[in-house]
Design a protein around this motif. Structure first.
Motif, short mmCIF file in Angstrom:
data_model
loop_
_atom_site.label_atom_id
_atom_site.label_comp_id
_atom_site.label_asym_id
_atom_site.label_seq_id
_atom_site.Cartn_x
_atom_site.Cartn_y
_atom_site.Cartn_z
N THR A 206 -0.32 -4.98 3.96
CA THR A 206 1.08 -5.21 3.63
C THR A 206 1.65 -3.98 2.95
O THR A 206 1.13 -3.53 1.91
N LEU A 207 2.72 -3.43 3.53
CA LEU A 207 3.33 -2.22 2.98
C LEU A 207 4.01 -2.56 1.65
O LEU A 207 4.84 -3.46 1.58
N GLU B 112 8.17 2.18 0.58
CA GLU B 112 8.31 3.25 1.57
C GLU B 112 7.30 4.35 1.23
O GLU B 112 7.25 4.83 0.09
N PHE C 34 -0.79 0.24 0.88
CA PHE C 34 -0.83 -1.14 1.39
C PHE C 34 -1.57 -2.05 0.42
O PHE C 34 -2.47 -1.62 -0.30
N GLU D 171 1.94 -5.51 7.90
CA GLU D 171 3.18 -6.19 7.52
C GLU D 171 4.12 -5.16 6.92
O GLU D 171 3.83 -4.61 5.86
N GLY D 172 5.23 -4.91 7.55
CA GLY D 172 6.18 -3.91 7.05
C GLY D 172 5.96 -2.59 7.75
O GLY D 172 4.83 -2.14 7.90
N GLY D 173 7.03 -2.00 8.22
CA GLY D 173 6.91 -0.75 8.97
C GLY D 173 7.73 0.35 8.35
O GLY D 173 8.51 0.13 7.42
N SER D 174 7.49 1.56 8.87
CA SER D 174 8.23 2.73 8.41
C SER D 174 8.08 3.79 9.48
O SER D 174 7.06 3.85 10.18
N GLY E 270 7.34 -4.29 12.13
CA GLY E 270 8.20 -3.25 11.58
C GLY E 270 8.18 -2.04 12.49
O GLY E 270 7.62 -2.08 13.59
N ASN E 271 8.78 -0.95 12.03
CA ASN E 271 8.86 0.25 12.86
C ASN E 271 7.60 1.09 12.76
O ASN E 271 6.87 1.02 11.78
#
Lengths: 269, 302
Positions: free
Chosen positions: A7-8, A11, A52, A65-68, A87-88
């Motif tokens: 999980t991110l 940023e 993470f 979980e969660g992108g950037s 996410g991205n």
């Protein structure tokens, strides 16, 4: 066993190389050791635990979980299992994949699926330029597997593709299928300038007439095509498209006659 | 055990004797049922018996558009031979000369077996460099340019070593018209059985044979014991009421397919009855010593 979940937390402060976090490379590694793997690509050298929160233990089923856009090289070289990014993604997602399933629930950066040889990469959002394409100096791009972009793709999609299937569902940028060696590129939703530029062999399948073809392509009529029926049925059965793309007798442009000229651009009438 | 009587017909207490064979199957499709069948009938012509044709082949089933890979009407064709090499040769010659040439046709694998036989991967050379290889999903196709578009052909098809050839039974009647009616009823019933074919003309053989003969070099010759014109002359198997005998020869993908086909055929003959059809049913064998597969008629009754 519960899938291994990253999980991110925030940023990332630098670009990250996520290639160590694949089912193969994480097999047999304890969760606390996973947290010490270095993934930062600048001198800062962030570790997994800095970026993470890690939970779960099954490395054959990895979830981010969660992108950037700083998450580069997601699932690079993966051979089996599944990786899901909610996410991205940054550059080179699924680079040189050989098997397994990578799903990106967001947008991917440039060179997504670059040099893929097998497996299935599905991007629910858009993809950047050079989808499935070779890196500088490489001779061939995608060499097998299935790459699906549910949104748009940038320029040079399927550049130097050699084998496999790429499907872009909401249109691609300029020079789609440039320098293709073989393989199949499906684009629904329109293409930019000169699809198939310098393609040798291979198939570019479109849902509409291409707007701007290279002048070195020639009209080849529209005979009945069993191949069109087979690929239409396959795309629907595989859940890539909902309705037939080509119909029973698509029109054909043959080319690119500036090179070998054995490629084809097929589109429904 | 003496002969049995069912529905006023005599069922001989005997058995059919059959042999292991190699078999393959393909699916032929075309723009219409007429042309799918035409390609299939042409490629299964002159394929009644391995004795003189190299293989035994026939249409197994007609397939509706919903059951074919390209959504067009099709036929499943089965080919049987004694060895893999001969089967491969027959498959390529027949598909190359009869299916490739047939308007609008396409050709797909019709069997998943223990080994593969070349199909499109050999016929592709007809394309003279313009052929296109396509891998779609886990299937591999060749697209060969022809004068009405493209001949699409799957690269390989399957081979089975479990196939059985030579299942049979005789329908024996008071007249040739009745024998033919009984045999036709049997062929129609066997046509519904998947994985079994009847390779003789219309599924029926009138010249059932014995092995060898008095002339040198004859592999098979007249089965005089079942020839009604020789009834008084030779040691005949025929009683005074029999004037015509027809044989149904069955090849099947498996032992079970042959048994199912024999059951379906014999059931149809029995249902037709002795007045309109056969008065007696028998079967051909070699004493049980040569063939690996034995089908006792008493086990084949409905």
């Amino acid at each position: 066993m519960k899938g291994l979940t990253f999980t991110l937390v925030a940023e990332p402060p630098e670009r990250l190389d996520l290639s160590p976090l694949t089912p193969e490379r994480l097999a047999g590694i304890e969760t606390r050791d996973v947290e010490t793997i270095q993934i930062g690509m600048s001198k800062q050298g962030s570790k997994v635990g800095d970026i993470f929160r890690v939970a779960g233990s099954d490395p054959t089923n990895i979830v981010f979980e969660g992108g950037s856009t700083r998450l580069d090289l997601v699932a690079q070289g993966m051979r089996g299992g599944s990786v899901r990014l909610v996410g991205n993604a940054g550059a080179q997602a699924g680079r040189a994949m050989r098997g397994g399933k990578l799903t990106i629930e967001g947008n991917a950066g440039p060179y997504a699926g670059s040099g893929m040889r097998g497996g299935r990469l599905e991007i629910t959002g858009n993809a950047g330029d050079h989808l499935g394409a070779p890196l500088v100096g490489e001779l061939a791009g995608m060499n097998g597997g299935v790459l699906i972009v549910r949104g748009k793709a940038g320029a040079f999609a399927a550049d130097r593709m050699r084998r496999g299937l790429i499907a872009v569902l909401k249109g691609s940028g300029d020079l789609a299928g440039s320098r293709m060696i073989a393989g199949t590129l499906v684009v629904a939703g329109g293409t930019g300038e000169m699809p198939g530029y310098l393609m040798r062999r291979g198939s570019i399948l479109l849902d509409r007439a291409p707007a701007r073809m290279s002048p070195s392509f020639v009209e080849c009529g529209a005979p009945e095509s069993v191949f069109a029926a087979i690929i239409d049925r396959h795309l629907i059965a595989d859940g890539i498209l909902k309705r037939p793309l080509l119909g029973s007798a698509p029109r054909k442009y043959g080319g690119d006659n500036a090179v070998l000229g054995m490629g084809e651009v097929l589109f429904s009438r | 055990m003496p002969n049995m009587s069912v529905n006023g017909m005599t069922i001989d207490d005997t058995f059919a004797e059959a042999f292991g064979m190699r078999a393959t199957a393909i699916v032929i499709t075309a723009p219409s049922r007429k042309w799918a069948r035409q390609a299939a009938i042409t490629m299964t012509g002159f394929a009644t018996s391995v004795i003189g044709c190299g293989c035994e082949a026939a249409i197994d089933l007609d397939l509706p558009p919903s059951a074919t890979p390209d959504g067009r009407p099709g036929c499943r064709v089965m080919i049987f031979a004694m060895g893999t090499d001969e089967l491969q040769k027959q498959l390529l010659n027949r598909v190359g000369q009869c299916v490739l040439t047939s308007p609008g046709s396409a050709c797909f694998a019709g069997l998943q077996g223990s080994a593969e036989l070349k199909l499109g991967s050999a016929l592709r050379y007809f394309g003279d460099g313009w052929q296109i290889s396509k891998k779609i999903g886990d299937r591999h196709f060749w697209r060969i340019p022809v004068m009405d578009g493209e001949f699409l052909c799957e690269a390989t098809t399957g081979l089975t070593k479990e196939a059985v050839g030579g299942g049979n039974f005789f329908v024996m009647a008071q007249s040739s018209a009745n024998a033919l009616a009984a045999a036709e009823a049997a062929v129609a019933a066997i046509g519904m059985v998947p994985g079994a074919i009847v390779p003789f003309p219309g599924g029926i053989a009138r010249s059932g044979s014995k092995i060898g003969g008095k002339y040198k070099g004859m592999i098979a010759s007249a089965n005089e014991a079942y020839a009604p014109t020789l009834r008084g002359v030779v040691a005949s198997e025929l009683g005074p009421d029999i004037n015509a005998v027809l044989e149904i020869v069955i090849d099947g993908e498996t032992n079970d397919a042959v048994a199912a086909a024999m059951k379906a055929g014999i059931k149809a003959v029995i249902e037709l009855g002795p007045k309109r059809g056969a008065v007696r049913i028998s079967a051909g064998n070699y004493g049980g010593k040569l063939g690996k597969f034995i089908y006792s008629l008493k086990n084949m009754l409905p």
